[in-house]
Design a protein around this motif. Structure first.
Motif, short mmCIF file in Angstrom:
data_model
loop_
_atom_site.label_atom_id
_atom_site.label_comp_id
_atom_site.label_asym_id
_atom_site.label_seq_id
_atom_site.Cartn_x
_atom_site.Cartn_y
_atom_site.Cartn_z
N ARG A 111 0.84 -1.20 0.00
CA ARG A 111 0.00 0.00 0.00
C ARG A 111 0.87 1.24 0.00
N ILE A 112 0.34 2.30 -0.60
CA ILE A 112 0.98 3.60 -0.54
C ILE A 112 0.00 4.55 0.15
N GLY A 113 0.43 5.10 1.28
CA GLY A 113 -0.37 6.11 1.95
C GLY A 113 -0.06 7.45 1.31
N ILE A 114 -1.11 8.25 1.07
CA ILE A 114 -0.92 9.55 0.42
C ILE A 114 -1.57 10.63 1.27
N ALA A 115 -0.85 11.74 1.42
CA ALA A 115 -1.37 12.90 2.13
C ALA A 115 -1.08 14.14 1.28
N VAL A 116 -1.90 15.17 1.46
CA VAL A 116 -1.70 16.43 0.73
C VAL A 116 -1.93 17.61 1.66
N THR A 117 -1.40 18.75 1.24
CA THR A 117 -1.70 19.99 1.95
C THR A 117 -2.91 20.64 1.28
N ASP A 118 -3.45 21.63 1.95
CA ASP A 118 -4.44 22.49 1.32
C ASP A 118 -3.67 23.38 0.33
N PRO A 119 -4.36 24.09 -0.58
CA PRO A 119 -3.64 24.92 -1.56
C PRO A 119 -2.73 25.99 -0.94
N MET A 120 -3.03 26.45 0.26
CA MET A 120 -2.19 27.46 0.91
C MET A 120 -1.05 26.83 1.71
N TYR A 172 -5.26 12.80 -10.50
CA TYR A 172 -5.21 13.83 -9.46
C TYR A 172 -4.58 15.12 -9.99
N LEU A 173 -3.48 14.96 -10.74
CA LEU A 173 -2.75 16.13 -11.22
C LEU A 173 -3.48 16.87 -12.35
N GLN A 174 -4.50 16.26 -12.92
CA GLN A 174 -5.34 16.97 -13.88
C GLN A 174 -6.26 17.94 -13.16
N LYS A 175 -6.60 17.62 -11.91
CA LYS A 175 -7.54 18.44 -11.13
C LYS A 175 -6.85 19.41 -10.19
N GLU A 176 -5.70 19.01 -9.66
CA GLU A 176 -5.00 19.80 -8.64
C GLU A 176 -3.55 20.05 -9.04
N GLU A 177 -3.04 21.22 -8.65
CA GLU A 177 -1.63 21.53 -8.90
C GLU A 177 -0.82 21.09 -7.69
N VAL A 178 0.25 20.36 -7.93
CA VAL A 178 1.14 19.92 -6.87
C VAL A 178 2.51 20.55 -7.13
N GLU A 179 3.03 21.21 -6.11
CA GLU A 179 4.30 21.93 -6.21
C GLU A 179 5.50 21.03 -5.92
N THR A 180 5.32 20.12 -4.94
CA THR A 180 6.42 19.26 -4.49
C THR A 180 5.86 17.90 -4.09
N PHE A 181 6.64 16.86 -4.39
CA PHE A 181 6.36 15.51 -3.88
C PHE A 181 7.32 15.27 -2.73
N TRP A 212 0.28 5.32 -10.60
CA TRP A 212 0.51 6.18 -11.77
C TRP A 212 -0.81 6.66 -12.37
N THR A 213 -1.83 5.81 -12.39
CA THR A 213 -3.16 6.22 -12.85
C THR A 213 -3.75 7.23 -11.88
N PHE A 214 -3.59 6.96 -10.58
CA PHE A 214 -4.10 7.88 -9.56
C PHE A 214 -3.46 9.27 -9.72
N LEU A 215 -2.13 9.31 -9.85
CA LEU A 215 -1.43 10.59 -9.98
C LEU A 215 -1.85 11.35 -11.24
N ALA A 216 -1.96 10.64 -12.35
CA ALA A 216 -2.38 11.29 -13.60
C ALA A 216 -3.74 11.95 -13.42
#
Length: 137
Positions: free
Chosen positions: A12-21, A43-52, A37-41
């Motif tokens: 399993r891969i646990g994933i967490a994100v910040t709010d946009p701010m 997610y990244l179409q809907k949200e901008e991610v600055e850093t992994f 890889w499908t999940f990231l593709a």
């Protein structure tokens, strides 16, 4: 823009994100490594991610643990697939124990506390919070 953190495991891969701010670290989901890889593709179409941010398992002496080899491949593909998004590695030595402790103290019902993916998403959130705290100084 968000920051996304991963607690990578072979099951399993646990994933967490910040709010946009980038003020709050939140558990997002747990997924099977084959689906990342499908999940990231998507997610990244809907949200901008600055850093992994990727948790890197180290032994007590600071050397790479046995499971680190899987993470090296994941990080390599992450960097190759998403060239514009920097990848930061964070020491994750105690995150699973911390996550288990947080879950135990949370007051959640026993059935929810025993969900296998819960420790992974909480670990990812701790990894993300550790990174955010290190950036604050």
């Amino acid at each position: 823009m968000r920051i996304m953190a991963f607690d990578y495991g072979t099951k399993r891969i646990g994933i967490a994100v910040t709010d946009p701010m980038q003020l709050i670290a939140t558990s997002l989901t747990t997924i099977h490594p084959e689906e990342i890889w499908t999940f990231l593709a998507d997610y990244l179409q809907k949200e901008e991610v600055e850093t992994f941010v990727v948790g890197k398992p180290l032994q007590m002496d600071g050397t790479a643990s046995q499971s680190a080899q899987h993470i090296v491949g994941f990080i390599r593909k992450l960097k190759k697939t998403y060239l514009a998004i920097p990848v930061v590695e964070i020491d994750e030595r105690f995150t699973s124990k911390m996550a288990a402790s947080v879950i135990a103290q949370s007051g959640m019902k026993k059935q929810r506390r025993q969900e296998k993916g819960l420790v992974d998403t909480v670990s990812a959130t701790i990894i993300l919070q550790t990174y955010m705290d290190s950036k604050a100084f």
